[in-house]
Write an enzyme that holds these catalytic residues in place. Structure first.
Site, short mmCIF file in Angstrom:
data_model
loop_
_atom_site.label_atom_id
_atom_site.label_comp_id
_atom_site.label_asym_id
_atom_site.label_seq_id
_atom_site.Cartn_x
_atom_site.Cartn_y
_atom_site.Cartn_z
N LYS A 123 -2.10 -54.65 41.25
CA LYS A 123 -3.28 -54.43 40.41
C LYS A 123 -3.11 -53.19 39.53
O LYS A 123 -3.28 -53.26 38.32
CB LYS A 123 -4.54 -54.28 41.29
CG LYS A 123 -4.84 -55.49 42.16
CD LYS A 123 -6.10 -55.32 42.98
CE LYS A 123 -6.01 -54.25 44.06
NZ LYS A 123 -5.11 -54.58 45.17
N ARG B 2 -15.27 -56.16 46.45
CA ARG B 2 -14.49 -56.64 47.59
C ARG B 2 -15.36 -57.31 48.63
O ARG B 2 -14.90 -57.59 49.74
CB ARG B 2 -13.78 -55.47 48.26
CG ARG B 2 -12.72 -54.90 47.37
CD ARG B 2 -11.75 -54.08 48.18
NE ARG B 2 -11.08 -53.21 47.26
CZ ARG B 2 -9.80 -52.89 47.33
NH1 ARG B 2 -9.06 -53.34 48.30
NH2 ARG B 2 -9.27 -52.10 46.44
N ARG C 157 6.21 -47.64 47.74
CA ARG C 157 5.41 -47.11 46.62
C ARG C 157 5.39 -45.58 46.62
O ARG C 157 5.24 -44.95 47.66
CB ARG C 157 3.97 -47.60 46.70
CG ARG C 157 3.08 -46.87 45.66
CD ARG C 157 1.76 -47.49 45.43
NE ARG C 157 1.08 -47.84 46.65
CZ ARG C 157 0.04 -48.68 46.70
NH1 ARG C 157 -0.40 -49.22 45.59
NH2 ARG C 157 -0.53 -48.95 47.84
N ARG D 295 0.86 -42.25 49.30
CA ARG D 295 -0.55 -42.35 49.71
C ARG D 295 -0.69 -42.31 51.23
O ARG D 295 0.15 -42.85 51.93
CB ARG D 295 -1.12 -43.66 49.17
CG ARG D 295 -2.03 -43.45 47.98
CD ARG D 295 -2.36 -44.72 47.30
NE ARG D 295 -3.03 -45.71 48.14
CZ ARG D 295 -3.47 -46.88 47.72
NH1 ARG D 295 -3.31 -47.19 46.44
NH2 ARG D 295 -4.05 -47.72 48.53
N ARG E 269 -5.32 -53.26 56.13
CA ARG E 269 -5.90 -53.51 54.79
C ARG E 269 -5.82 -54.99 54.43
O ARG E 269 -6.74 -55.55 53.84
CB ARG E 269 -5.20 -52.66 53.74
CG ARG E 269 -5.68 -51.20 53.75
CD ARG E 269 -4.62 -50.23 53.25
NE ARG E 269 -4.23 -50.45 51.87
CZ ARG E 269 -3.13 -49.96 51.32
NH1 ARG E 269 -2.31 -49.22 52.03
NH2 ARG E 269 -2.86 -50.19 50.05
P1 AP5 Z 1 0.40 -51.41 42.83
O1 AP5 Z 1 0.32 -51.78 41.40
O2 AP5 Z 1 0.21 -49.97 43.20
O3 AP5 Z 1 -0.53 -52.38 43.71
P2 AP5 Z 1 -2.12 -52.45 43.91
O4 AP5 Z 1 -2.49 -53.88 43.95
O5 AP5 Z 1 -2.79 -51.57 42.92
O6 AP5 Z 1 -2.17 -51.89 45.39
P3 AP5 Z 1 -3.18 -50.94 46.16
O7 AP5 Z 1 -2.46 -50.63 47.46
O8 AP5 Z 1 -3.61 -49.80 45.33
O9 AP5 Z 1 -4.34 -51.87 46.48
P4 AP5 Z 1 -5.38 -51.70 47.60
O10 AP5 Z 1 -6.32 -52.76 47.25
O11 AP5 Z 1 -4.83 -51.74 48.99
O12 AP5 Z 1 -5.81 -50.19 47.46
P5 AP5 Z 1 -7.04 -49.46 46.75
O13 AP5 Z 1 -6.55 -48.18 46.26
O14 AP5 Z 1 -7.72 -50.37 45.82
O15 AP5 Z 1 1.85 -51.90 43.35
C1 AP5 Z 1 2.27 -51.64 44.66
C2 AP5 Z 1 3.79 -51.28 44.65
O16 AP5 Z 1 4.53 -52.42 44.23
C3 AP5 Z 1 4.15 -50.16 43.68
O17 AP5 Z 1 5.16 -49.36 44.25
C4 AP5 Z 1 4.68 -50.89 42.43
O18 AP5 Z 1 5.64 -50.13 41.73
C5 AP5 Z 1 5.28 -52.15 43.04
N1 AP5 Z 1 5.14 -53.31 42.16
C6 AP5 Z 1 4.04 -53.67 41.43
N2 AP5 Z 1 4.26 -54.82 40.76
C7 AP5 Z 1 5.53 -55.20 41.09
C8 AP5 Z 1 6.35 -56.33 40.73
N3 AP5 Z 1 5.87 -57.29 39.88
N4 AP5 Z 1 7.60 -56.41 41.26
C9 AP5 Z 1 8.06 -55.45 42.12
N5 AP5 Z 1 7.34 -54.37 42.49
C10 AP5 Z 1 6.09 -54.25 41.99
O19 AP5 Z 1 -7.98 -49.24 48.00
C11 AP5 Z 1 -7.65 -48.34 49.03
C12 AP5 Z 1 -8.75 -48.26 50.06
O20 AP5 Z 1 -9.95 -47.77 49.45
C13 AP5 Z 1 -9.17 -49.60 50.71
O21 AP5 Z 1 -8.35 -49.91 51.82
C14 AP5 Z 1 -10.63 -49.32 51.09
O22 AP5 Z 1 -10.69 -48.56 52.28
C15 AP5 Z 1 -11.10 -48.44 49.94
N6 AP5 Z 1 -11.72 -49.24 48.85
C16 AP5 Z 1 -11.19 -49.50 47.62
N7 AP5 Z 1 -12.03 -50.28 46.90
C17 AP5 Z 1 -13.13 -50.50 47.68
C18 AP5 Z 1 -14.33 -51.23 47.51
N8 AP5 Z 1 -14.60 -51.91 46.39
N9 AP5 Z 1 -15.20 -51.24 48.54
C19 AP5 Z 1 -14.97 -50.58 49.68
N10 AP5 Z 1 -13.84 -49.87 49.92
C20 AP5 Z 1 -12.93 -49.83 48.93
#
Ligand code: AP5
Length: 222
Positions: free
Chosen positions: A18, A94, A129, A158, A169
């Site tokens: 994402k 979510r 990552r 992270r 997660r």
């Molecule tokens: P990356 O682009 O960083 O992936 P992402 O989908 O953004 O992953 P996140 O881990 O940030 O998602 P998440 O939903 O777990 O975390 P969030 O911060 O939202 O890519 C990942 C890796 O892969 C990178 O190293 C990249 O280089 C590589 N990559 C990308 N594309 C690639 C490709 N095509 N090929 C090869 N490699 C690739 O949430 C964190 C926490 O916050 C949650 O667990 C929850 O506790 C809380 N939270 C967040 N949102 C909410 C909400 N709405 N409500 C309640 N709690 C929430």
């Protein structure tokens, strides 16, 4: 609505790409990137009461309570830049309650993008990552390595990017994703997120181009 700025939601399992796609989308389309996870990590870093509470849930891979998340996202989307340039909402909603809350405040997307990636790949992506604290750019030790030694030396990881935590997660994601999708069925596009980041972006770019063309055609026929 023809003439109005684009409003896009992007969703997918942890590490489905994402954040990576949002960098590419904002570069081309100038939308304001609003990432729920980034907003929460900023609160954690600031050491606020909300941040302290949020961290407890984030460390367990659980959803942070709506009381914190909903207003935080709503306030960010209400700032003039998002209204003017359009927004790209990442990692929200979510749950059904988050989706309903946003709708109640009048925020409705034009398109809901779902990135689909097999689970074993997700775990490998999380573990490799790294983040650049200076530019905010996302790297992967194997798939997207840093360009220079200087950047490599300052990369951070992270606190929730361990194999154990990503499994929690993922479980949370699976428990909630169907309910959220059911609300956006009519405007959902499923994207195969298991290619290179350029290939994944090409698919998304195709949909956004199509959306803008449709709008142009509608406004010309009015
Ligand atoms: P990356 O682009 O960083 O992936 P992402 O989908 O953004 O992953 P996140 O881990 O940030 O998602 P998440 O939903 O777990 O975390 P969030 O911060 O939202 O890519 C990942 C890796 O892969 C990178 O190293 C990249 O280089 C590589 N990559 C990308 N594309 C690639 C490709 N095509 N090929 C090869 N490699 C690739 O949430 C964190 C926490 O916050 C949650 O667990 C929850 O506790 C809380 N939270 C967040 N949102 C909410 C909400 N709405 N409500 C309640 N709690 C929430």
């Amino acid at each position: 609505n023809p003439g109005e700025a684009l409003k896009i939601m992007i969703s997918g399992a942890p590490a489905s790409g994402k954040g990576t796609q949002c960098e590419l989308i904002t570069q081309k389309y100038g939308l304001v990137h609003v990432a729920a996870g980034d907003l929460l990590r900023a609160e954690v870093a600031a050491g606020s009461d909300n941040g302290r509470l949020a961290k407890e849930f984030m460390e367990k891979g659980q959803l942070v309570p709506d009381e914190i998340v909903v207003m935080m996202v709503k306030e960010r989307l209400s700032l003039p830049d998002a209204e003017e340039n359009g927004w790209l909402l990442d990692g929200y909603p979510r749950s059904l309650s988050q989706a309903t809350a946003l709708k109640k405040f009048g925020f409705e997307p034009d398109l809901f993008i779902l990135l689909e990636v097999p689970e074993d790949i997700l775990v490998e992506r999380v573990i490799g990552r790294r983040l650049d604290p200076v530019t905010g750019k996302i790297y992967h030790l194997k798939y997207s390595p840093p360009e220079t030694e200087e950047i490599a030396a300052r990369l951070t990881q992270r606190f929730d990017d361990t194999e154990e935590k990503v499994k929690l997660r993922l479980r949370t994601h699976h428990q909630n994703v169907e309910a959220v999708l059911s609300m956006f069925k009519d405007i959902t596009v499923k994207i195969d997120g298991n290619g290179s980041k350029e290939d994944v972006f090409a698919q998304i770019d195709g949909w956004l181009t199509k959306l803008l063309e449709q709008r142009k055609a509608t406004s010309e026929s009015l």
